[in-house]
Scaffold this active site. Structure first.
Site, mmCIF file in Angstrom:
data_model
loop_
_atom_site.group_PDB
_atom_site.id
_atom_site.type_symbol
_atom_site.label_atom_id
_atom_site.label_comp_id
_atom_site.label_asym_id
_atom_site.label_seq_id
_atom_site.Cartn_x
_atom_site.Cartn_y
_atom_site.Cartn_z
ATOM 1 N N ASP A 51 0.994 -1.061 -0.055
ATOM 2 C CA ASP A 51 0.165 -0.119 -0.017
ATOM 3 C C ASP A 51 0.823 1.193 -0.057
ATOM 4 O OD1 ASP A 51 -2.224 1.863 0.888
ATOM 5 O OD2 ASP A 51 -3.167 -0.206 0.660
ATOM 6 N N HIS A 88 -3.817 6.179 3.514
ATOM 7 C CA HIS A 88 -4.368 4.745 3.048
ATOM 8 C C HIS A 88 -3.906 3.450 3.631
ATOM 9 C CE1 HIS A 88 -5.950 1.656 0.017
ATOM 10 N NE2 HIS A 88 -7.106 2.319 0.109
ATOM 11 N N ASN A 179 -14.069 -0.152 -6.790
ATOM 12 C CA ASN A 179 -15.209 0.728 -6.738
ATOM 13 C C ASN A 179 -15.780 1.594 -7.655
ATOM 14 O OD1 ASN A 179 -14.621 0.318 -3.818
ATOM 15 N ND2 ASN A 179 -13.583 2.401 -3.736
ATOM 16 N N SER A 246 -11.384 -0.880 -0.533
ATOM 17 C CA SER A 246 -10.273 -0.838 -0.121
ATOM 18 C C SER A 246 -10.335 -1.248 1.563
ATOM 19 C CB SER A 246 -9.627 0.600 -0.067
ATOM 20 O OG SER A 246 -8.767 0.741 -1.330
#
Length: 322
Positions: A51, A88, A179, A246
């Site tokens: 990430d 994130h 998404n 996520s």
């Protein structure tokens, strides 16, 4: 020629950012993780978090991090600095394994180890080469699970080959489904690496168990997990509520850490990747959506007991009212 930066953190919505909290997040509760903690909290499992890095000094995460590496251009490309400037990566890490330390939040597997593999920069962007090299690093470091809440529109052979190599070594690869959904399971939304058959693709539901309008639908979705209004750790020692697939994927990654320890103790041996996947799918319950939207259903760690109770009640009802 270097490949264009076309992989991005799976788009997410920042709902709220807060200074402090003390609770078990709703998503962790919904998948029944606390009901497993008397048996295991994931100690002995290692999750590689591919990430934007991680806030390595965050009070809920600092004891979980066993190491890491930076593959991006942040900090001049220094490999030993895998700090998160985006937020994130810290958020997904907390959902997986935030420590049970009587403050902040608690992750699904609060005693699992985290390997921080920074493959997305401060803007949430990365190259396929960074992802591939991050996977190879996770393999070298002996990770049990690789979690990727990232994606791009292109099928990349080198990335796919790295994933196949990980899976061949019995490493579970968990990916956010994406998404780009429109709430219609008759249309397919495809993103990579989630669409590779070898990975575990995780779609999103809200905390009321309803399918999220944004979650991708396609034949590669394996299961769903909470992905709306998810509270977790955030950069600069803070906390935040985010929404997106996520947020769903790390619930599944943390659950696999628990399941791995639980089942291997029960079986008295290491499980193959296929066996561990089967144990994960046994711990899902149907929500009534099509497989394109929910795969095998909602991640529910006590599903075996839950479904057994339903069967017993139905059997008892038949005896009373044949």
């Amino acid at each position: 020629m270097e490949q264009e930066q076309v992989v991005r953190v799976i788009p997410y919505e920042l709902v709220e950012q807060i200074e402090d909290t003390s609770e078990v997040p709703g998503g962790v509760e919904l998948i029944q993780a606390p009901k497993i903690w008397d048996k295991t909290m994931g100690k002995g499992s290692t999750i590689a978090v591919l990430d934007t890095g991680c806030d390595i000094t965050h009070p809920d995460l600092k004891d979980r991090i066993k190491g890491g590496k930076n593959f991006t251009g942040d900090d001049g490309g220094r490999e030993d600095i895998y700090q998160d400037y985006n937020g994130h990566g810290t958020h997904v890490a907390g959902t997986m394994a935030a420590s049970m330390n009587k403050q902040g939040v608690i992750g699904v597997a609060p005693e699992a180890d985290l390997l921080i593999v920074k493959v997305l920069n401060k803007n949430g962007s990365g190259k396929y080469e960074w992802i591939k090299n991050g996977i190879l690093f996770a393999i070298e470091q002996g990770a049990d699970i690789i979690s990727m809440s990232l994606g791009g529109p292109s099928d990349d052979k080198d990335l796919h080959d790295a994933i196949k190599l990980a899976v061949s070594k019995n490493i579970q690869v968990v990916c956010a489904a994406g998404n780009e959904g429109d709430g219609d399971d008759k249309t397919d939304e495809l993103g990579y690496p989630a669409c590779y058959n070898e990975v575990i693709s995780v779609g999103a539901i809200n905390l009321q168990r309803r399918s999220s309008n944004f979650t991708n639908s396609n034949n590669e979705v394996d299961l769903v997990a909470p992905g709306e209004g998810i509270l977790s750790t955030y950069k600069n020692g803070k906390y935040a509520t985010l929404s997106g697939t996520s947020m769903s994927a790390p619930h599944a990654a943390g659950a696999l850490a628990l399941i791995k320890v639980l089942t291997e103790e029960s079986f008295g041996r290491k499980l193959t990747g296929a066996e561990l996947y089967a144990q994960l799918i046994k711990r899902t319950i149907p929500l009534g959506y099509t497989p394109k939207l929910e795969g095998n259903g909602l991640l529910y760690l006590t599903a075996i007991e839950y479904l057994t109770d339903i069967f017993k009640k139905e059997a008892a009802a038949l005896l009373v009212h044949p």
